[in-house]
Design a protein around this motif. Sequence first.
Motif, short mmCIF file in Angstrom:
data_model
loop_
_atom_site.label_atom_id
_atom_site.label_comp_id
_atom_site.label_asym_id
_atom_site.label_seq_id
_atom_site.Cartn_x
_atom_site.Cartn_y
_atom_site.Cartn_z
N PRO B 217 2.64 8.84 2.38
CA PRO B 217 2.84 9.56 3.08
C PRO B 217 2.62 9.26 5.07
O PRO B 217 1.25 8.55 4.43
N GLY B 218 3.05 8.93 5.77
CA GLY B 218 2.51 8.32 6.57
C GLY B 218 2.98 7.00 7.15
O GLY B 218 2.44 6.50 8.50
N MET B 219 3.35 6.33 6.36
CA MET B 219 3.51 5.18 6.38
C MET B 219 5.15 4.60 7.07
O MET B 219 5.71 5.52 6.58
N SER B 220 5.33 3.39 7.31
CA SER B 220 6.12 3.54 8.04
C SER B 220 7.05 1.95 7.68
O SER B 220 6.26 1.16 7.75
N LEU B 221 8.04 1.82 7.21
CA LEU B 221 9.09 0.44 7.09
C LEU B 221 8.44 -1.01 8.36
O LEU B 221 9.68 -1.06 7.71
N GLU B 222 8.77 0.27 9.06
CA GLU B 222 8.86 -0.84 10.78
C GLU B 222 7.80 -1.92 10.06
O GLU B 222 7.69 -3.08 10.58
N GLY B 237 -12.76 -4.62 -9.28
CA GLY B 237 -12.26 -3.44 -9.90
C GLY B 237 -11.04 -3.22 -10.01
O GLY B 237 -9.91 -3.97 -9.03
N VAL B 238 -9.98 -2.60 -10.55
CA VAL B 238 -9.11 -2.04 -10.03
C VAL B 238 -8.47 -0.87 -9.46
O VAL B 238 -8.03 -0.11 -9.88
N LEU B 239 -8.71 -1.23 -7.85
CA LEU B 239 -7.79 -0.29 -7.34
C LEU B 239 -7.10 -1.30 -6.63
O LEU B 239 -6.80 -2.22 -6.55
N ARG B 240 -5.80 -0.21 -5.64
CA ARG B 240 -5.32 -1.49 -5.83
C ARG B 240 -4.72 0.45 -4.62
O ARG B 240 -4.76 0.94 -4.37
N LEU B 241 -4.85 -0.85 -3.28
CA LEU B 241 -5.28 -0.20 -2.26
C LEU B 241 -3.05 -0.72 -0.98
O LEU B 241 -2.55 -1.69 -1.21
N VAL B 242 -2.41 0.45 -0.50
CA VAL B 242 -1.78 0.33 0.06
C VAL B 242 -1.64 0.31 1.14
O VAL B 242 -2.10 1.00 1.79
N VAL B 243 -1.66 -1.12 1.99
CA VAL B 243 -1.85 -0.92 2.77
C VAL B 243 -1.12 -1.93 3.81
O VAL B 243 0.06 -2.49 4.12
N ASP B 254 -3.46 4.04 2.26
CA ASP B 254 -3.59 4.71 1.27
C ASP B 254 -4.33 3.77 -0.44
O ASP B 254 -3.78 2.70 -0.59
N ALA B 255 -5.32 4.98 -0.56
CA ALA B 255 -5.81 4.81 -1.93
C ALA B 255 -4.95 5.10 -3.66
O ALA B 255 -4.76 6.29 -3.07
N ASP B 256 -4.68 3.91 -4.20
CA ASP B 256 -3.94 4.48 -5.43
C ASP B 256 -5.24 4.19 -7.10
O ASP B 256 -5.78 3.21 -6.56
N LEU B 257 -5.84 5.61 -7.07
CA LEU B 257 -6.38 4.72 -8.35
C LEU B 257 -6.08 6.12 -9.43
O LEU B 257 -4.77 6.48 -9.69
#
Lengths: 156, 609
Positions: B217-222, B237-243, B254-257
């Motif tokens: 939420p709050g992100m745009s494909l623009e 480690g196994v941290l996924r950040l959606v930037v 957004d952090a995906d844990l």
Amino acid sequence: MALRDLLKGAAEIGKAMGVTLKALMEKPVTVEYPRDPVPLYPRFRGKHELRRYENGLERCIGCMLCEAACPTGAIYVEAAENDPEHPISPGERYAKVYEINLLRCIFCGDCEEACPTEAIVLGHDFAMANYDRRDFILTKEQLLNPGDPYVVIRPE
Amino acid sequence: MLDVAPRVRKYEILPSLQPPGIPAVAPLPTGESEDTRRIAERFGEAVLAAGLHHGQQVVYIKPEQLVALAEFAKTDPHLRYETLIDVSAVDRSELPVSDHRFHTVYQLRSYSRKQHLMIVCPLEDGDEPTAPSLTGVYSGANWPEREVWDLMGIRFAGHPDPRRILMPENWPNHPLQKQVPLGGEEVPFTLTWEDPEFESLGKQILEAKSAPPKLPPGMSLENMIINLGPHHPSTHGVLRLVVELDGETVVNVDADLGYLHSGFEKTGENKRYKDFVYYTDRMDYLTAMSNNLGYCLAVEKLLGVEIPPRAQVLRVIMAELQRIASHLFWLSTHVLDVSGTGMSLLMYATRERERILDLFEMVCGARLTVGYMRIGGVSRDIPPAFLPHLEEFLKIMPEQIDDYERMLTHGPLWSERLIGIGKITREEALDMGLTGPMLRGSGVDWDLRRDAPYSGYENYDFKVPVANEGDCYARYLVRMEEMRQSLRIIRQAVDNLPDGPYRAEDRKITPPPRAELDISMEALIHHFKLMTEGFHVPPGMAYQGIESSKGELGFFIYSDGSARPYRLHVRGPSFNNLYAISKMSKGHMLSDVITNIGSIDIVLGEVDR
């Protein structure tokens, strides 16, 4: 101003290089494993061993306390009555089956702490790699004859 | 739906022998303190109970008034509870009660008044248990409330981002609810190896069903969206950040844990109290000693057992050594992330950390997963060679820290990458519930060791370093100084190491010495009982926070009187501090995200637990 910053930065980098230069004179602290063994301390918790008394009798009396104490359920013991003519352990019973699943073991040492006769101990062998999952199940035979691990024990 | 829902195994339905009166409900608080009286006066009927329980201030409040109470506690000039430390919940379905199945539990902290307040909120029963969200009052409630929804299935009305946080989106249940089975596999031995149950061992690889991940939420494909991690060396480690990126500027993170979620809390609820000590080692594996200490202190609080002075000092020495080891590892990886040229510093810091690990190996036989502390003391006394080695370490270490500082503190590259990056103001830090160096780097003068002392920390003279800038550089300075102060504490502890037993002489809790087993029947009985059944802990609930190297590590335990914790909750500092990553990174460059991750000092084993 810019020149002064430049010189100051260069001086700082020089200072940092000084630290690395100092290390050039020092002896390496690394060990060429596996060519040279890694020294261990006597309390090191490695692969399990079952011990015997000096007269050859097994220490384990099959009380299953290690099995009960194990946090992960990695030990399986089956006890049987000793034959009075040819006893295997000094007590009334001995361990007919004694197995440890090394894949589940977390090497906490609770079995060692629980054992009333000091039969099960954590030895010093830490090189436990294997090719098959079945080979990680230590049978009583393997536990009683652990062999000499390739380690050097440091004085405590 | 996933096809991996746990099956009930036969070893899970073994009958357990419980004496009568167990399980029991935790007693209501008794007596009163100034704060609980003030709250009871203000809220009247809505306060179901208020008072003290194991020395903690506890308030039971009706859900309608929860938000009002939090606002009151935060803003009232006599209360000033600035921070929400933790949110957890208890599923009471296996307790002898018929109503209010779920309780949510909140830990509030007043830094200015050095007070701690526990709020318990019994929720109305129904298909969807719902609690009001506290995110409007404390924004730091965001992730903990998502965790409670994910693991316990409690909805939070008014939560801005009600997604799951640790489990996958399509997970079929909420694992911490009591009716959900533990799952897992039986341990194979040679006699059962042919059992078809084990055919799938080691081959349980889920079919990769490719589904486009949802846009946070709050992100745009623009803008450009990239994934940083989960397989990236700089995410520790196994941290996924959606930037979300606009050019090279970060717009949103957004952090995906949950990649390393191992269900420590559920496991702990199915283990005896003594068994969970070894599990704590594996949460934040860089601070195993501190984890041991926090857990043991929480259980000891419920037991009310007195710890002998020698054990307390040994615990302090180990915890402080662990703090230095953890900070050394943080420093070396941080330098490697930031400059990419810090290889030599990584080597130096690892060299010194190795000395600490050697000390650990000498005293307990393991280097990383130490399992050294026991409920009631420590597992073994120190060997004779320990103190000389420790003296040597204390002698060389200050010089080494000076060397690290010489390489970094005024270095142009280092300050360029750190100063002004990842700024957090004092207010933001309090609002987000940050702890440890993250809090002290933002100018809040708080250290649990000094302000809520445990394990005899009140006897040591040490300074709490504080910096006001709130950027990565300030946190760097704080941690460097903390290492020096830890050395000071160890110095004092070694000088004043008392003689005496290293664990409590309470035979109901600690096993008797081995020499007694051969001569005393009673000792043998105690030994057998402790190793099989364990010990019973009186009904009650306790929260114990300690100052781990990364921040406040808290354990919340709800005991029903049996030999296993009824509810065990871990408040991990990495998890709560990582919440700040989004705020810290917005508006900075992509490379600064890496700096910020390093500066927060996370260990994913604890973030995901």
